[in-house]
Design an enzyme around this catalytic site. Structure first.
Site, PDB file in Angstrom:
ATOM      1  CD  GLU A 435      -2.085   1.145   3.075  1.00  0.00           C
ATOM      2  OE1 GLU A 435      -1.995   0.081   3.709  1.00  0.00           O
ATOM      3  OE2 GLU A 435      -2.593   2.176   3.537  1.00  0.00           O
ATOM      4  CG  ASP A 526       0.351   1.235   6.257  1.00  0.00           C
ATOM      5  OD1 ASP A 526       1.402   0.604   5.973  1.00  0.00           O
ATOM      6  OD2 ASP A 526       0.129   2.407   5.898  1.00  0.00           O
ATOM      7  CG  ASP A 528      -3.513   2.323   8.976  1.00  0.00           C
ATOM      8  OD1 ASP A 528      -3.845   1.508   8.080  1.00  0.00           O
ATOM      9  OD2 ASP A 528      -2.898   3.375   8.723  1.00  0.00           O
ATOM     10  CG  ASP A 530      -6.967   4.701   5.683  1.00  0.00           C
ATOM     11  OD1 ASP A 530      -8.204   4.600   5.551  1.00  0.00           O
ATOM     12  OD2 ASP A 530      -6.382   5.784   5.898  1.00  0.00           O
TER      13      ASP A 530
END
Ligand code: 0RA
Length: 684
Positions: A435, A526, A528, A530
């Protein structure tokens, strides 16, 4: 109207007709400056003799260039009719020579197939000739009439007896009309030879009295277009049989008639790769093909494929034979004769009569199938050549696609840019789908270049989830769904880039796992929200057909980058997530108090210990330096990959994907609310 008035009206019409021809000769005979129109003058007369031959009355046609710039065309047909035309007080011959399109009036029992390039009739030749002499042998007599610029000098008269029948026309093309009236012998010879091939059995001779050295040329082909094909192949390298002789003792020849369309076709293959196909309608060549050629091509492709299948010649190669494979080294003449052909333009370069296609296809299909069945040893060698062409084309296509794929990836301004690995095979290689560009940068630097490739994707990719259609309503549910999903996927550049990077064809309905360029496909996002979203989007893509095959065969993995880094003196410890962090704290605290997980006291304790430690929380992969990324996530020795698998309950899997990725917002909200209890740390 009285007879006399009628006669005058007709005379005026006649004058007007020939006047129109002289005013716009190009429209009737072709270009008057470059020689085409001039030569069409000869062809127009020959075509009339050919018509006589096709009607079965004429066997010989003589063409002669005279030393006084005139040309003579003579045939042994019935002879132009000589009887007096009622009402007009003129012989039929005079009417035929002076009225546009008059020929048909005197001949009802046969249709004209040749009819010349412009189908205008001999009257046009007369109109454009300074002088024209017509001699007719008919009914035991010899008749004569002469014209000046299209007008009869005198009425037709008898000049003697004759045992023969036939027509002889000698004309001098008008210098006022044509820039030059010098004929080119080679041009005429070429056309005469062609006509002789196209109309078997007719003997056409050519004499050039301006060239004393040249003897009479005689063209007569009893084999017709079969001999034409042999002629086309004369200088070409032969396809050979087992004994090294020409494979074809004789070219293939088929003919048939259906719904007043006569079809003749002859063909053979040579050892070369060039196609030589000549198509004719009523003796006129169509350089741009048309419906007859389309019908022929589909029939040939069908016959060849049928033969190959029936003899199991394709199985082991897993190939389809195309028209292009069949074309290589094919010489073919296709000739049809049809009453009222339609062309796309005046020059008749393309046949457009639509009924012709199926008729030609049917006749050729039937007759050619029989030929292939009756000539198995020749057929086998032809098929070998064609299958070789198909194989070569397949190899070339694959190579081309490879180059194109590489090119697209290296040069394109597409969002994803692949950093490929050095090893070019699937075994042992890995593709990291990463990403964002900064994470991509770390991954590119930190990876093992020999077997790890990195494809950075920019931000959120398209949600490729396509709603399942109602099964009961729609019988085509599956295919509809597949095409929808596929077109959705292809609409996204990022996804096409990804599919290309995998070595697959975005448009293909099936995946051949052999094509896959990597042994593992690793999604690395990641830790997180997102990142989770992007991971979900990627998994949604991999869940679509045909890419779900990659999940089913265990190719898809999730990387597990750490969320925390704890510095302990000079050492760094990496921790995957919140839960592992708690465990780590508990294990490493000197305080061994038993606390109830989730209780207020427990949380206080954890928070206290956390504040005493040096903990770094990674906001994304990009924050890790290349070494850190290698040590924690990329290195096969230390990393922890999760393999993506379907559960035993496929329906439940799909329903969860539907809830998370589908259009039903309320459903998703319910799901999130009822699962929110499990979520402790939300980093927004
Ligand atoms: C009209 C009617 C018939 C023959 C011809 C024309 C004819 C024209 C030319 C031009 C050159 N050679 C030709 N030969 C014949 C049919 C005559 C009949 O029915 O007897």
């Amino acid at each position: 109207m009285k007879k006399k008035a009628l006669y005058q009206a007709d005379s005026i019409k006649v004058l007007k007709g020939l006047e129109a021809v002289r005013k716009r000769p190009g429209m009737y005979i072709g270009d008057t400056d470059d020689g085409t129109g001039l030569h069409h003058m000869i062809y127009e007369v020959i075509d009339n003799s050919i018509d006589e031959a096709l009607a079965g009355y004429c066997k010989n046609i003589d063409v002669r260039l005279n030393s006084d710039e005139t040309v003579t065309i003579r045939d042994d047909g019935r002879g132009i009719p000589v009887d007096m035309h009622k009402g007009e007080k003129k012989s039929a011959a005079e009417v035929i020579m002076t009225q546009l399109h008059a020929g048909g009036k005197f001949d009802h029992d046969s249709y004209k197939v040749s009819g010349g390039l412009h189908g205008v009739g001999v009257s046009v030749v007369n109109a454009l000739s300074e002088k024209l002499k017509l001699e007719i042998n008919r009914d035991g007599k010899k008749y004569f009439i002469e014209f000046i610029n299209g007008t009869a000098k005198a009425a037709l008269k008898t000049i003697g007896k004759s045992k023969e029948t036939g027509t002889e026309i000698t004309f001098l093309p008008s210098k006022e009309i044509f820039s030059s009236i010098k004929f080119n012998a080679n041009t005429i010879i070429k056309r005469i030879r062609e006509l002789a091939f196209l109309n078997k059995g007719i003997k056409i001779t050519f004499n050039d009295l301006n060239n004393k050295k040249e003897k009479e040329l005689v063209f007569k082909y009893d084999g017709g277009i079969l001999e034409y094909v042999e002629f086309l192949n004369e200088k070409k390298e032969k396809l050979k049989n087992k004994n090294g002789n020409d494979l074809f003792k004789k070219a293939v020849y088929v003919e048939g008639k259906k719904e007043s369309i006569e079809i003749e076709c002859s063909l053979k293959w040579n050892a070369g790769y060039i196609e030589d196909l000549f198509a004719y309608t009523n003796n006129i060549n169509q350089k741009d093909g048309g419906t007859h050629v389309l019908g022929f091509r589909s029939a040939l492709t069908r016959v060849i494929n049928k033969y190959a299948n029936e003899h199991n010649l394709l199985k082991k190669n897993k190939l389809a034979i195309t028209g292009d494979d069949i074309k290589e080294g094919l010489s073919c003449v296709l000739s049809i004769k049809i009453p009222d052909p339609k062309f796309s333009s005046q020059t008749k370069d393309k046949l457009v009569s639509s009924e012709v296609r199926t008729i030609v296809e049917t006749v050729i299909n039937e007759k050619l199938s029989i030929w292939f069945d009756q000539n198995p040893s020749i057929a086998r060698i032809i098929l070998t050549k064609i299958i070789q062409a198909a194989l070569a084309r397949d190899v070339a296509r694959k190579a081309r696609e490879n180059v194109r794929r590489k090119g697209a990836l290296e040069l394109s301004g597409l969002p994803g840019k692949l950093a490929d690995c050095q090893i070019g095979k699937q075994e042992g290689t890995e593709l990291f789908i990463v990403e964002g560009d900064s994470a991509g940068g770390s991954a590119k630097q930190g990876r093992n270049r020999s077997n790890q490739a990195v494809l950075p994707l920019r931000g959120k990719i398209l949600n490729t989830y396509v709603e399942e259609l109602n099964i009961k309503q729609n019988g085509n549910k599956l295919t509809d769904h597949r095409t929808k999903a596929l077109s959705k996927m292809i609409s996204s550049n990022e996804i096409v880039t990804l599919i290309n990077a995998l070595g697959l064809d975005p448009k293909s309905q099936e995946i051949d796992l052999k094509d896959l360029r990597y042994g593992k496909i690793i999604i690395m996002t990641d830790a997180d929200v997102d990142g989770s979203h992007i991971r979900a989007l990627l998994l949604t893509f991999f869940n679509n057909k045909p890419f779900n095959k990659l999940i089913e065969h265990g190719y898809v993995y999730l990387a597990q980058p750490p969320l925390f880094k704890i510095n302990k003196g000079s050492k760094s410890i990496y921790i995957k997530d919140e839960k592992d962090l708690e465990n780590f704290i508990l294990q490493n605290s000197k305080d061994t108090k038993k606390l109830k997980k989730g209780s207020k006291d427990f949380q206080k304790f954890i928070d206290k210990e956390k504040s005493q430690m040096s903990i770094q929380r990674f906001k994304g992969l990009g924050e890790m330096n290349p070494d850190e990324l290698w040590n924690t996530t990329l290195d096969p020795e230390t990393r922890n990959l999760l393999q993506v698998q379907y559960s035993k309950d496929l329906k439940k899997d799909q329903s969860l994907i539907h809830t998370l990725m589908g259009n039903d917002v309320a459903l998703r909200k319910d799901f999130i609310t009822s699962n929110a209890i499990n979520v402790k740390n939300l980093d927004i």
